[in-house]
Design a protein around this motif. Structure first.
Motif, PDB file in Angstrom:
ATOM      1  N   ASP A   1       0.829  -1.192   0.000  1.00 57.17           N
ATOM      2  CA  ASP A   1       0.000   0.000   0.000  1.00 57.17           C
ATOM      3  C   ASP A   1       0.869   1.250   0.000  1.00 57.17           C
ATOM      4  OD1 ASP A   1       0.855   0.481   2.635  1.00 57.17           O
ATOM      5  OD2 ASP A   1      -0.984  -0.310   3.539  1.00 57.17           O
TER       6      ASP A   1
ATOM      7  N   ASN B   1       3.193  -0.705   3.707  1.00 54.09           N
ATOM      8  CA  ASN B   1       2.803  -1.976   4.321  1.00 54.09           C
ATOM      9  C   ASN B   1       2.786  -3.073   3.267  1.00 54.09           C
ATOM     10  OD1 ASN B   1       2.372  -0.913   6.951  1.00 54.09           O
ATOM     11  ND2 ASN B   1       0.346  -0.183   6.334  1.00 54.09           N
TER      12      ASN B   1
ATOM     13  N   TYR C   1       1.386  -6.770   2.075  1.00 54.75           N
ATOM     14  CA  TYR C   1       0.305  -7.745   2.218  1.00 54.75           C
ATOM     15  C   TYR C   1       0.790  -9.059   1.615  1.00 54.75           C
ATOM     16  CZ  TYR C   1      -2.697  -3.751   3.258  1.00 54.75           C
ATOM     17  OH  TYR C   1      -3.252  -2.625   3.824  1.00 54.75           O
TER      18      TYR C   1
ATOM     19  N   VAL D   1      -4.032 -13.676   5.099  1.00 54.64           N
ATOM     20  CA  VAL D   1      -3.213 -12.618   4.511  1.00 54.64           C
ATOM     21  C   VAL D   1      -2.577 -11.861   5.663  1.00 54.64           C
ATOM     22  CG1 VAL D   1      -3.219 -10.439   3.244  1.00 54.64           C
ATOM     23  CG2 VAL D   1      -4.567 -12.367   2.409  1.00 54.64           C
TER      24      VAL D   1
ATOM     25  N   VAL E   1      -0.462  -8.777   7.107  1.00 52.53           N
ATOM     26  CA  VAL E   1      -0.137  -7.393   6.794  1.00 52.53           C
ATOM     27  C   VAL E   1       0.991  -6.971   7.725  1.00 52.53           C
ATOM     28  CG1 VAL E   1      -1.010  -5.051   6.521  1.00 52.53           C
ATOM     29  CG2 VAL E   1      -2.566  -7.000   6.232  1.00 52.53           C
TER      30      VAL E   1
ATOM     31  N   GLU F   1      -3.835  -9.311  10.709  1.00 50.82           N
ATOM     32  CA  GLU F   1      -3.974 -10.551   9.956  1.00 50.82           C
ATOM     33  C   GLU F   1      -5.405 -10.654   9.457  1.00 50.82           C
ATOM     34  OE1 GLU F   1      -2.072 -14.635  11.108  1.00 50.82           O
ATOM     35  OE2 GLU F   1      -4.096 -14.617  11.955  1.00 50.82           O
TER      36      GLU F   1
ATOM     37  N   VAL G   1      -3.004 -11.492  -3.766  1.00 46.64           N
ATOM     38  CA  VAL G   1      -3.679 -10.381  -3.102  1.00 46.64           C
ATOM     39  C   VAL G   1      -3.441  -9.115  -3.905  1.00 46.64           C
ATOM     40  CG1 VAL G   1      -1.669  -9.993  -1.608  1.00 46.64           C
ATOM     41  CG2 VAL G   1      -3.913  -9.138  -0.897  1.00 46.64           C
TER      42      VAL G   1
ATOM     43  N   VAL H   1      -8.905  -4.626  -0.068  1.00 47.83           N
ATOM     44  CA  VAL H   1      -8.017  -5.773  -0.267  1.00 47.83           C
ATOM     45  C   VAL H   1      -8.801  -6.884  -0.964  1.00 47.83           C
ATOM     46  CG1 VAL H   1      -6.495  -7.433   0.879  1.00 47.83           C
ATOM     47  CG2 VAL H   1      -6.838  -5.147   1.876  1.00 47.83           C
TER      48      VAL H   1
ATOM     49  N   GLY I   1      -9.595  -4.414   7.115  1.00 52.50           N
ATOM     50  CA  GLY I   1      -9.672  -5.869   7.123  1.00 52.50           C
ATOM     51  C   GLY I   1     -11.061  -6.425   7.330  1.00 52.50           C
TER      52      GLY I   1
END
Length: 324
Positions: free
Chosen positions: A225, A229, A231, A240, A242, A252, A269, A277, A294
């Motif tokens: 991102d 960060n 993923y 997934v 993070v 998570e 992803v 996401v 999330g």
């Protein structure tokens, strides 16, 4: 994992449209009773109502082989890059689906073995990074096939091969273990998932090893991102992960709220401009969507496509308009 049985899979790339204004590209294979279903593999378009299908018209070799398995979108031009391992090529299409060009294995070292299911772009340099494999001679003087990343210019000229020799493990893992690659557009850093060693390695834009994220099970698809960060679709753990730019856990995504109760086998992803996401669940044959925090939002099954499903989705990408 990481190997595709062409005799048993019919590859499609589906295009879906988000309402409002988002879409995603999904590479998938449709397998029923071990037999390929459907006619010609293609590039198709779905919050995601199904819109259309981008065909292989104009390609030097058509239709797509039965191993189409990777996709990415150029952040600037919105061109779509599709990996076709059986044809030893990466095909490039415009945002409207018009065939433009292809990157081939021509000019690669004699050690070249195959292209894999991941492709990434640096939108500053235009360089293209393609996961693949190469034949190497091990310490026992025996030949083995190991994962690598091939680097091409924007014009498709071969530039170099990243072998992972400069990492602590001195390779990107074991033979047959898929490697996935992603680029941080802000820094130009290159991230490579090493499923064999359960890590993600980070390199600068010149290929110099910088650091690694450890503690993963079977990392596959990657995305970054705007905050840096990372993923990571961990197929072995079914989540997934993070992590921040230092490799520290942020959160998570487990998929506990999705209709199936889990992410199944997350293999790739992608992120859209809103931070949503998208997770390709190969075993569940769906793409799950989550917000930036999330929280579960939606699930795309591909029921509206000509084939009636996404088959076994192996990759997912989102363009600037939000198309899947």
């Amino acid at each position: 994992r990481g190997r595709v049985k062409a005799a048993r899979t019919s590859r499609r790339l589906h295009r879906l449209v988000h309402t409002p204004a988002l879409a995603t590209l999904v590479a998938c294979s449709l397998v029923v009773g071990g037999l390929a279903v459907g006619s010609s593999p293609a590039l198709a378009a779905f919050r995601h109502p199904y819109l259309s299908q981008l065909t292989e018209a104009g390609k030097p070799l058509k239709p797509f082989s039965e191993e189409v398995c990777g996709v990415t979108v150029d952040p600037k031009s919105q061109d779509v890059y599709v990996t076709d391992p059986a044809s030893k090529a990466i095909d490039v299409f415009s945002a409207a689906g018009k065939y433009l060009s292809r990157i081939t294995s021509k000019g690669l070292p004699k050690t070249f073995s195959a292209f894999g299911c991941s492709v990434a772009l640096n939108d500053t340099s235009g360089d293209v990074y393609v996961a693949g494999s190469a034949v190497v001679v091990n310490e026992s003087e025996e030949e083995e096939v190991l994962p690598v990343v091939y680097v091409f210019s924007s014009a498709g000229k071969y530039l170099s091969t990243m072998t992972g020799a400069n990492t602590p493990a001195e390779s990107f893992g074991e033979s047959g273990v898929a490697v996935y690659v992603a680029v941080d557009q802000a820094s130009g850093d290159i991230y490579v998932s090493d499923g064999g060693h359960g890590v993600v390695d980070r390199f600068d834009s010149e290929g110099k090893y910088l650091s690694r994220i450890e503690g993963l099970t079977t990392p596959e698809g990657l995305a970054l991102d705007s905050s840096g960060n990372v993923y990571v679709a961990d197929a072995g753990k079914g989540v997934v992960d993070v992590l921040n730019s230092k490799g520290e856990p942020v959160r998570e995504i487990t998929g506990a709220e999705v209709p199936g109760g889990s992410l199944g086998t997350p293999v790739d992803v992608a992120l859209d401009t809103a931070g949503h996401v998208y997770v390709a669940d190969k075993s569940g044959r769906v793409v799950d969507e989550f917000d930036a925090a999330g929280a579960y939002l939606d699930q795309t099954t591909g029921a509206e496509t000509p084939s009636g499903s996404l088959g076994d989705p192996t990759a997912v990408a989102v363009n600037g308009a939000g198309d899947l």
